[in-house]
Design a protein around this motif. Structure first.
Motif, mmCIF file in Angstrom:
data_model
loop_
_atom_site.group_PDB
_atom_site.id
_atom_site.type_symbol
_atom_site.label_atom_id
_atom_site.label_comp_id
_atom_site.label_asym_id
_atom_site.label_seq_id
_atom_site.Cartn_x
_atom_site.Cartn_y
_atom_site.Cartn_z
ATOM 1 N N SER A 115 0.713 -1.220 0.141
ATOM 2 C CA SER A 115 -0.074 -0.126 0.002
ATOM 3 C C SER A 115 0.879 1.166 0.169
ATOM 4 N N GLY A 116 0.712 1.948 -1.092
ATOM 5 C CA GLY A 116 1.546 3.081 -1.185
ATOM 6 C C GLY A 116 2.976 3.112 -1.828
ATOM 7 N N ASP A 146 -1.496 3.699 -4.720
ATOM 8 C CA ASP A 146 -2.527 4.368 -3.585
ATOM 9 C C ASP A 146 -3.825 3.728 -3.731
ATOM 10 N N ASP A 147 -4.564 4.157 -2.968
ATOM 11 C CA ASP A 147 -6.115 3.546 -2.923
ATOM 12 C C ASP A 147 -6.653 3.532 -4.218
ATOM 13 N N GLU A 184 -8.114 -1.815 2.377
ATOM 14 C CA GLU A 184 -7.858 -1.576 3.620
ATOM 15 C C GLU A 184 -6.909 -2.397 4.361
ATOM 16 N N LYS A 193 -3.552 -2.125 3.708
ATOM 17 C CA LYS A 193 -2.873 -1.198 4.472
ATOM 18 C C LYS A 193 -2.068 -1.460 5.851
ATOM 19 N N THR A 194 -2.560 -2.646 6.330
ATOM 20 C CA THR A 194 -2.222 -3.021 7.817
ATOM 21 C C THR A 194 -0.731 -3.840 7.495
ATOM 22 N N LYS A 199 2.184 -3.885 7.152
ATOM 23 C CA LYS A 199 3.458 -3.170 7.372
ATOM 24 C C LYS A 199 4.095 -3.165 8.879
#
Ligand code: HEC
Length: 128
Positions: A59-60, A86-87, A122, A125-126, A128
């Motif tokens: 993510s990112g 990105d999203d 979503e 994103k976690t 990391k």
């Protein structure tokens, strides 16, 4: 008076509901990703490349930069247009990978359901 209170409660639920959908539900996303992505992608901090590159930290991140993974030429070319995951870019790609990057190596039809995509994004994103 009672009626007004009921309307207020209903409105509060509607707001909570729409926010949950916009932001995505991590637990639901983890379930989808485990079922639909884990065969090809390692999603743990072990960072192992499988059929596809590991998704830890995706993510990112910039496109095509997972260490040690041999991407298709077309995927790497797409890096000229897709600067980062990105999203919004993840959403487009996960809906129809082959449409966003023709002849890429990800043999996956895509997630057609927008809410499911939001959940998976979503969850990513976690990692990391
Ligand atoms: C059949 C195997 C397979 C499945 C299933 C699959 N992928 Fe992939 N994925 C790949 C491959 C292979 C690539 C590399 C594409 C290339 O090089 O052309 C890739 C690339 C990616 C990338 C780009 C990574 C980067 O470093 O630029 C993302 C993000 C991604 N996949 C997410 C997912 C998600 C999320 C799912 C589940 C909804 C999924 N993939 C399902 C095989 C798969």
């Amino acid at each position: 008076m009672k009626k007004i209170a009921l309307i207020a409660v209903a409105a509060a639920f509607a707001i909570v509901g729409s926010q949950a959908q916009a932001a995505g539900d991590v637990a639901a996303g983890q379930k989808s990703a485990t079922q639909k992505c884990a065969t090809c992608h390692d999603m743990t901090s072990k960072k192992q490349n499988k059929v596809g590159p590991y998704l830890w930290g995706i993510s990112g991140a910039a496109l095509g930069k997972v260490e040690g993974f041999k991407y298709s030429e077309n995927h790497l070319k797409a890096g000229g247009e897709i600067k980062a995951w990105d999203d919004a870019n993840l959403d487009k790609y996960l809906e129809a990978p082959a449409k966003v990057i023709p002849n890429n190596k990800m043999a996956f039809a895509g997630l057609k359901d927008a809410a499911e995509r939001a959940n998976v994004i979503e969850f990513l994103k976690t990692l990391k």
